[in-house]
Design an enzyme around this catalytic site. Structure first.
Site, PDB file in Angstrom:
ATOM      1  N   CYS A 140      14.316  32.463  28.304  1.00  0.00           N
ATOM      2  CA  CYS A 140      15.697  31.718  28.238  1.00  0.00           C
ATOM      3  C   CYS A 140      17.148  32.588  27.943  1.00  0.00           C
ATOM      4  O   CYS A 140      17.126  33.585  28.863  1.00  0.00           O
ATOM      5  CB  CYS A 140      16.306  30.208  27.264  1.00  0.00           C
ATOM      6  SG  CYS A 140      17.684  29.620  27.484  1.00  0.00           S
ATOM      7  N   ASP A 187      16.397  21.214  36.110  1.00  0.00           N
ATOM      8  CA  ASP A 187      16.994  23.082  35.429  1.00  0.00           C
ATOM      9  C   ASP A 187      18.644  23.043  35.635  1.00  0.00           C
ATOM     10  O   ASP A 187      18.667  23.851  36.667  1.00  0.00           O
ATOM     11  CB  ASP A 187      15.999  23.895  35.519  1.00  0.00           C
ATOM     12  CG  ASP A 187      16.320  25.112  34.519  1.00  0.00           C
ATOM     13  OD1 ASP A 187      17.796  25.198  33.926  1.00  0.00           O
ATOM     14  OD2 ASP A 187      15.453  26.282  34.005  1.00  0.00           O
ATOM     15  N   HIS A 219      14.065  22.483  31.822  1.00  0.00           N
ATOM     16  CA  HIS A 219      14.488  23.939  31.035  1.00  0.00           C
ATOM     17  C   HIS A 219      13.766  23.827  29.478  1.00  0.00           C
ATOM     18  O   HIS A 219      13.891  22.601  29.216  1.00  0.00           O
ATOM     19  CB  HIS A 219      16.088  23.562  30.957  1.00  0.00           C
ATOM     20  CG  HIS A 219      16.317  24.753  31.114  1.00  0.00           C
ATOM     21  ND1 HIS A 219      15.979  26.628  31.030  1.00  0.00           N
ATOM     22  CD2 HIS A 219      16.828  25.570  29.444  1.00  0.00           C
ATOM     23  CE1 HIS A 219      17.184  27.199  30.358  1.00  0.00           C
ATOM     24  NE2 HIS A 219      17.129  27.496  29.388  1.00  0.00           N
TER      25      HIS A 219
END
Length: 252
Positions: A140, A187, A219
């Site tokens: 991320c 996502d 995600h």
């Protein structure tokens, strides 16, 4: 952008069970976690720089670093947030962008102008320890910096990222080594159009690349998924093996 800015989905998830076996160290003034390989399975002169999501150094990231060490890789996780990493599961009204630009107290930003220095010092420290080949995993928030430091001369030889955020197209286009990406079916940060654009950019780099798409997950799945759900547990494990296999092929 090759992926969108972070959002509330970047702060939610599940804490995983286990007992971290690494240790806390300092890289100058930077807090860090280190997991060292033992026994016969040690990839000499090779290290992994683990660049975490906004939750930073915590149980889940420590357990993953430990597993990279089990697979032969000396692994460090630097504190990218100067002591200001977030706790898991922020409320829905939490202002993530304000935290990123200013920090919790308003005077501790987490923008690239500040994070770059932490990554640079971490790479330099690994080189000072004698490591000649450095790979990086980025999750991320951390994915941006794995990719940023894959440009020529920046210090990362091989990269793996999962559900990346905040990556600029120019950063992705500048990589000078092999890159593997794990993506989630659902996502908003790295949706289908961003994946497809990333494919186009990666082809143009002429570097080895891989993009694996995992169905039934969202995600953050590779770090913060609910392992009581079969598809999430399977996808998390496969995404981890994706990273290990990539480094075994391109870094060792």
């Amino acid at each position: 952008m090759a992926s969108n800015p972070p959002a509330q989905c970047c702060t939610v998830g599940v804490k995983h069970e286990g007992e971290p076996t690494g240790k806390s160290i300092k890289i100058g003034s930077i807090e860090a976690y280190v997991a060292e390989p033992t026994g016969k399975n040690i990839h000499k002169d090779t290290a992994i720089l683990y660049l975490p999501d906004v939750i930073g150094i915590w149980q889940n990231s420590q357990l993953m670093a430990d597993q990279l060490a089990v697979n032969g890789y000396y692994t460090i996780i630097p504190d990218l947030f100067n002591g200001d990493a977030l706790k898991i599961n922020r409320p829905a009204d939490f202002n993530l962008m304000e935290w990123l630009t200013k920090g919790t107290g308003g005077n501790n930003p987490h923008t690239y102008e500040y994070v770059d220095s932490i990554v640079e010092k971490s790479i330099a420290w690994l080189k000072d320890q004698g490591f000649k080949k450095i790979g990086s995993v980025g999750y991320c928030f951390g994915a941006k910096y794995t990719i940023r430091f894959m440009s020529k001369g920046k210090g990362i030889d091989v990269g793996y990222v999962a559900h990346p955020s905040f990556v600029e197209e120019s950063e992705l286009a500048a990589i000078s080594g092999p890159l593997s990406i794990a993506a989630a079916e659902t996502d908003q940060i790295f949706p289908a159009e961003k994946r497809h654009k990333s494919e186009t950019i990666l082809i143009e780099t002429k570097q080895p690349y891989q993009i694996n798409l995992y169905s039934g997950v969202s995600h953050g799945f590779s770090v913060r998924c609910d392992t009581s759900k079969k598809i999430e547990k399977f996808s998390k494990e496969q995404a981890f093996l994706q990273a290990v296999n990539w480094f075994d092929e391109h870094l060792v």
